[in-house]
Design a protein around this motif. Structure first.
Motif, PDB file in Angstrom:
ATOM      1  N   ILE A  83       0.956  -1.196  -0.130  1.00  0.00           N
ATOM      2  CA  ILE A  83       0.037  -0.290  -0.340  1.00  0.00           C
ATOM      3  C   ILE A  83       0.702   1.034   0.219  1.00  0.00           C
ATOM      4  O   ILE A  83       0.121   2.405  -0.589  1.00  0.00           O
ATOM      5  N   GLY A  84       2.185   0.806   0.070  1.00  0.00           N
ATOM      6  CA  GLY A  84       2.899   2.426   1.106  1.00  0.00           C
ATOM      7  C   GLY A  84       2.744   3.083  -0.493  1.00  0.00           C
ATOM      8  O   GLY A  84       3.497   4.330  -0.483  1.00  0.00           O
ATOM      9  N   GLY A  85       2.773   2.938  -1.659  1.00  0.00           N
ATOM     10  CA  GLY A  85       3.053   4.192  -2.901  1.00  0.00           C
ATOM     11  C   GLY A  85       1.875   4.786  -3.307  1.00  0.00           C
ATOM     12  O   GLY A  85       1.416   5.221  -4.037  1.00  0.00           O
ATOM     13  N   ILE A  86       0.612   4.026  -2.342  1.00  0.00           N
ATOM     14  CA  ILE A  86      -0.700   4.683  -3.361  1.00  0.00           C
ATOM     15  C   ILE A  86      -0.477   6.843  -3.117  1.00  0.00           C
ATOM     16  O   ILE A  86      -0.884   7.189  -3.915  1.00  0.00           O
ATOM     17  N   ALA A  87       0.245   6.888  -1.980  1.00  0.00           N
ATOM     18  CA  ALA A  87       0.262   8.604  -1.263  1.00  0.00           C
ATOM     19  C   ALA A  87       0.991   9.165  -2.802  1.00  0.00           C
ATOM     20  O   ALA A  87       0.621   9.750  -3.335  1.00  0.00           O
ATOM     21  N   ASP A  88       2.237   8.378  -2.968  1.00  0.00           N
ATOM     22  CA  ASP A  88       3.581   8.869  -4.206  1.00  0.00           C
ATOM     23  C   ASP A  88       2.842   9.028  -5.339  1.00  0.00           C
ATOM     24  O   ASP A  88       2.898   9.500  -6.488  1.00  0.00           O
ATOM     25  N   ILE A  89       1.812   8.076  -5.956  1.00  0.00           N
ATOM     26  CA  ILE A  89       1.186   7.802  -7.454  1.00  0.00           C
ATOM     27  C   ILE A  89       0.334   8.514  -6.827  1.00  0.00           C
ATOM     28  O   ILE A  89      -0.076   9.888  -8.400  1.00  0.00           O
ATOM     29  N   CYS A  90      -0.597   8.918  -6.026  1.00  0.00           N
ATOM     30  CA  CYS A  90      -1.788  10.163  -6.331  1.00  0.00           C
ATOM     31  C   CYS A  90      -1.189  11.398  -6.309  1.00  0.00           C
ATOM     32  O   CYS A  90      -2.157  12.306  -7.356  1.00  0.00           O
ATOM     33  N   LYS A  91      -0.307  11.859  -5.585  1.00  0.00           N
ATOM     34  CA  LYS A  91       0.944  13.020  -5.952  1.00  0.00           C
ATOM     35  C   LYS A  91       0.844  13.733  -7.184  1.00  0.00           C
ATOM     36  O   LYS A  91       1.560  14.575  -8.243  1.00  0.00           O
ATOM     37  N   ASP A  92       2.067  12.476  -8.073  1.00  0.00           N
ATOM     38  CA  ASP A  92       2.957  12.705  -8.398  1.00  0.00           C
ATOM     39  C   ASP A  92       2.587  11.923 -10.127  1.00  0.00           C
ATOM     40  O   ASP A  92       3.052  12.838 -10.941  1.00  0.00           O
ATOM     41  N   ILE A  93       0.907  10.991 -10.109  1.00  0.00           N
ATOM     42  CA  ILE A  93       0.821  10.646 -12.160  1.00  0.00           C
ATOM     43  C   ILE A  93      -0.791  11.165 -11.573  1.00  0.00           C
ATOM     44  O   ILE A  93      -1.591  10.515 -10.749  1.00  0.00           O
ATOM     45  N   SER A  94      -0.646  11.986 -12.187  1.00  0.00           N
ATOM     46  CA  SER A  94      -1.978  13.018 -12.829  1.00  0.00           C
ATOM     47  C   SER A  94      -2.798  12.170 -13.194  1.00  0.00           C
ATOM     48  O   SER A  94      -2.802  11.304 -13.725  1.00  0.00           O
ATOM     49  N   ASN A  95      -3.997  11.897 -12.811  1.00  0.00           N
ATOM     50  CA  ASN A  95      -5.244  11.003 -13.485  1.00  0.00           C
ATOM     51  C   ASN A  95      -6.390  12.569 -13.187  1.00  0.00           C
ATOM     52  O   ASN A  95      -6.385  12.972 -12.647  1.00  0.00           O
ATOM     53  N   ASP A  96      -7.052  12.346 -14.842  1.00  0.00           N
ATOM     54  CA  ASP A  96      -8.280  13.457 -14.875  1.00  0.00           C
ATOM     55  C   ASP A  96      -9.483  13.274 -13.378  1.00  0.00           C
ATOM     56  O   ASP A  96     -10.270  14.186 -13.827  1.00  0.00           O
ATOM     57  N   THR A  97      -9.843  12.063 -12.409  1.00  0.00           N
ATOM     58  CA  THR A  97     -10.834  11.628 -11.365  1.00  0.00           C
ATOM     59  C   THR A  97      -9.721  11.916 -10.821  1.00  0.00           C
ATOM     60  O   THR A  97      -8.577  11.029 -10.326  1.00  0.00           O
ATOM     61  N   THR A  98      -9.925  11.506  -9.209  1.00  0.00           N
ATOM     62  CA  THR A  98      -9.761  11.841  -8.233  1.00  0.00           C
ATOM     63  C   THR A  98      -9.264   9.817  -8.226  1.00  0.00           C
ATOM     64  O   THR A  98     -10.431   8.689  -8.359  1.00  0.00           O
ATOM     65  N   TYR A  99      -7.992   9.114  -7.522  1.00  0.00           N
ATOM     66  CA  TYR A  99      -8.056   7.559  -8.238  1.00  0.00           C
ATOM     67  C   TYR A  99      -8.769   7.701  -7.015  1.00  0.00           C
ATOM     68  O   TYR A  99      -9.261   7.355  -5.372  1.00  0.00           O
ATOM     69  N   CYS A 100      -9.459   5.863  -7.308  1.00  0.00           N
ATOM     70  CA  CYS A 100      -9.952   5.085  -6.239  1.00  0.00           C
ATOM     71  C   CYS A 100      -9.637   4.157  -5.560  1.00  0.00           C
ATOM     72  O   CYS A 100      -9.518   3.180  -6.920  1.00  0.00           O
ATOM     73  N   ILE A 101      -9.352   4.206  -4.415  1.00  0.00           N
ATOM     74  CA  ILE A 101      -8.573   2.892  -4.090  1.00  0.00           C
ATOM     75  C   ILE A 101      -9.655   1.664  -3.437  1.00  0.00           C
ATOM     76  O   ILE A 101      -9.468   2.528  -2.359  1.00  0.00           O
ATOM     77  N   LYS A 102      -9.129   0.458  -3.415  1.00  0.00           N
ATOM     78  CA  LYS A 102     -10.052  -0.399  -3.009  1.00  0.00           C
ATOM     79  C   LYS A 102      -9.569  -1.465  -2.503  1.00  0.00           C
ATOM     80  O   LYS A 102      -8.188  -1.692  -3.159  1.00  0.00           O
TER      81      LYS A 102
END
Length: 288
Positions: A83-102
């Protein structure tokens, strides 16, 4: 020694592995993260560890190479290297919507915070289906390694993303052996063709590997039961059993072996094959 894994590798028409760039004794060559699907948006399974810029670079490279984006993030369990990379992905890899994390919820339930708490998990349940272009993933609750562990069945390939339940090399560690063995038996019922593990290389003979895992644990269990039944009047402490069963193992590894033996003893006690008493330290005896 297993073959060196490429940082980005297309494993099938719908599975790309991106290595977590976090090698270590427990993570082997690193956490395997997977982009699943064939379309312009794909499911990312697991995210590696926090603060590993090489991983974020590799993931961006893979998304560009395969001309895709992340549809949603699914994590197999709560351990930091998944799970550790979730925050970095959300911050550094832009997406057109907020990431849904399941993920699956912890059992018993407890609060889980992602990074600084900006996002929350969407909780799945056993049997849920996640769809993306070219891929259908079915959630399989596989507790044992952790209380929230899940595997995912890729229906189009009859392939299992096994998280840390089954590894590409070596054997897995677990919190509860009773649950873990039941999870292995559930995975066996699927009759999968292939396993994409959380660490290590792809497993091409899925059933043989699951049988190997079950057999390994059964052999150790049989050793413990035989010892207790052969000397049924005596009660044994866990470390006494370690010194007999692991007599050829260096002593500095006995503490780790004791943890393993304790998990076996708890499973056998759950099944009513042995019982324990405190006199004053915990000891086990065969239930004849």
């Amino acid at each position: 020694m297993a073959a060196v894994l490429q940082r980005i590798e297309r494993l099938s028409s719908r599975v790309v592995r991106v290595l977590g760039c976090n090698p270590g004794p427990m993570t082997l060559q690193g956490t395997n993260t997977y982009l699943v699907g064939t379309g312009s948006r794909r499911v990312l399974i697991d995210t590696g560890e926090p603060a590993v810029p090489e991983y974020i670079h590799c993931l961006k490279e893979a998304l560009t190479e395969f001309n895709t984006a992340i549809q949603e993030i699914v994590v197999t369990h709560w351990h930091r290297d998944h799970i550790g990379g979730i925050a970095d992905i959300c911050k550094d890899i832009s997406n057109d919507t907020t990431y849904c994390i399941k993920k699956l919820p912890r059992n018993p339930p407890r609060e889980e915070i992602i990074g600084g708490g900006e996002q929350q998990y969407v909780y799945l349940k056993d049997g849920d289906v996640i769809k993306t272009e070219g891929a259908t993933l079915r959630v399989i609750y596989t507790p044992g390694h952790t209380d929230d562990h899940m595997a995912l069945l890729l229906e189009e390939e009859k392939a299992i993303f096994s998280g840390d339940c089954i590894l590409g090399e070596g054997t897995a560690v677990f919190e509860d052996l009773y649950d873990y063995m039941n999870s292995l038996k559930e995975l066996l019922k699927i009759k999968a063709n292939i396993i994409y593990p959380g660490h290590g290389p792809v497993i091409h003979d899925a059933e043989a590997k699951i049988h190997e895992y079950i057999s390994h644990r059964n052999i150790r269990e049989k050793q413990i039961l035989t010892l207790l039944r052969d000397d049924f009047e005596k009660s044994f402490e866990a470390m006494e059993l370690v010194k007999i069963i692991y007599k050829n193992t260096p002593e500095h590894l006995h503490k780790m072996a004791e943890h393993n033996i304790l998990l076996h003893l708890r499973k056998l006690e759950k099944e009513g094959k042995i019982f324990s008493s405190m006199d004053p330290d915990k000891k086990w005896k065969a239930n004849l």
